[in-house]
Design a protein around this motif. Structure first.
Motif, PDB file in Angstrom:
ATOM      1  N   UNK A   1     -13.390   9.308   5.746  1.00 49.83           N
ATOM      2  CA  UNK A   1     -12.110   8.888   6.157  1.00 49.83           C
ATOM      3  C   UNK A   1     -10.983   9.879   5.384  1.00 49.83           C
ATOM      4  N   UNK A   2      -9.799  10.334   5.283  1.00 51.21           N
ATOM      5  CA  UNK A   2      -8.388  10.624   4.832  1.00 51.21           C
ATOM      6  C   UNK A   2      -7.806   9.501   5.428  1.00 51.21           C
ATOM      7  N   UNK A   3      -7.769   8.772   4.076  1.00 51.45           N
ATOM      8  CA  UNK A   3      -6.830   7.824   4.002  1.00 51.45           C
ATOM      9  C   UNK A   3      -6.247   7.083   2.543  1.00 51.45           C
ATOM     10  N   UNK A   4      -5.187   5.705   3.075  1.00 50.86           N
ATOM     11  CA  UNK A   4      -4.911   5.488   2.029  1.00 50.86           C
ATOM     12  C   UNK A   4      -5.195   3.075   2.252  1.00 50.86           C
ATOM     13  N   UNK A   5      -6.146   2.795   1.752  1.00 47.55           N
ATOM     14  CA  UNK A   5      -5.788   1.228   1.640  1.00 47.55           C
ATOM     15  C   UNK A   5      -4.807   0.711   0.562  1.00 47.55           C
ATOM     16  N   UNK A   6      -4.516  -0.144   0.867  1.00 50.48           N
ATOM     17  CA  UNK A   6      -3.903  -0.862  -0.088  1.00 50.48           C
ATOM     18  C   UNK A   6      -3.479  -2.412  -0.130  1.00 50.48           C
ATOM     19  N   UNK A   7      -4.737  -2.916  -1.127  1.00 49.96           N
ATOM     20  CA  UNK A   7      -4.385  -4.849  -1.005  1.00 49.96           C
ATOM     21  C   UNK A   7      -5.686  -5.389  -1.576  1.00 49.96           C
ATOM     22  N   UNK A   8      -5.531  -6.656  -1.483  1.00 49.45           N
ATOM     23  CA  UNK A   8      -6.727  -7.587  -1.952  1.00 49.45           C
ATOM     24  C   UNK A   8      -6.871  -8.268  -0.842  1.00 49.45           C
TER      25      UNK A   8
END
Length: 151
Positions: A108-115
């Motif tokens: 994928x081309x994406x951004x995941x941010x978190x915990x």
């Protein structure tokens, strides 16, 4: 939105249903708060919320195999229970994923941010790059991911 139910079987083995679905556009949201009820899945206190929206989604599954492809999409979710807590936000231009039992691959081309801390695993991501350690082992790079569920 269309759904197709496929039945597949092999010799003496029991037939296991497969399914396939497509969505031109989708928007989903939900919350939950359960605990101390004498029902499966509701005995341990837990709460959470999630939302997702996108354009174009196709999904298929059969036995231990799953595959999914998505167009532009975004999602966010939070959860808390006695076994863990987490918050994650995602945005993708496009992506495709497949899994066979414990092995998972996502391109994928994406951004995941978190915990996300739950079920014996810890996952940390920043702008699509991160790692998962514990029960789930994995590495992510700009939305693409390779993971292995150990137990």
């Amino acid at each position: 939105m269309g759904k197709l139910l496929l039945k597949q079987g092999n010799g003496e083995m029991t037939n296991k249903p497969g399914s396939a679905s497509t969505d031109a556009t989708y928007a989903e949201a939900g919350t939950y708060a359960d605990g101390f009820e004498d029902k499966p899945g509701k005995r341990i206190p837990k709460a959470g919320a999630e939302a997702a929206a996108g354009v174009g989604r196709a999904r298929a599954e059969w036995s231990v195999f799953e595959a999914e492809a998505k167009g532009p999409n975004a999602s966010a979710g939070v959860h808390a229970d006695v076994l863990g807590v987490g918050a994650m936000a995602r945005a993708e231009v496009a992506g495709a994923s497949a899994s066979a039992g414990p092995l998972g691959v996502k391109v994928a081309l994406g951004v995941d941010t978190g915990v996300d801390l739950r079920g014996g695993s810890a996952e940390v991501k920043l702008l699509g790059c991160g790692v998962s350690v514990g029960r789930k082992m994995g590495i992510s790079l700009f939305g693409s991911e390779l993971s292995l569920q150990l137990w």
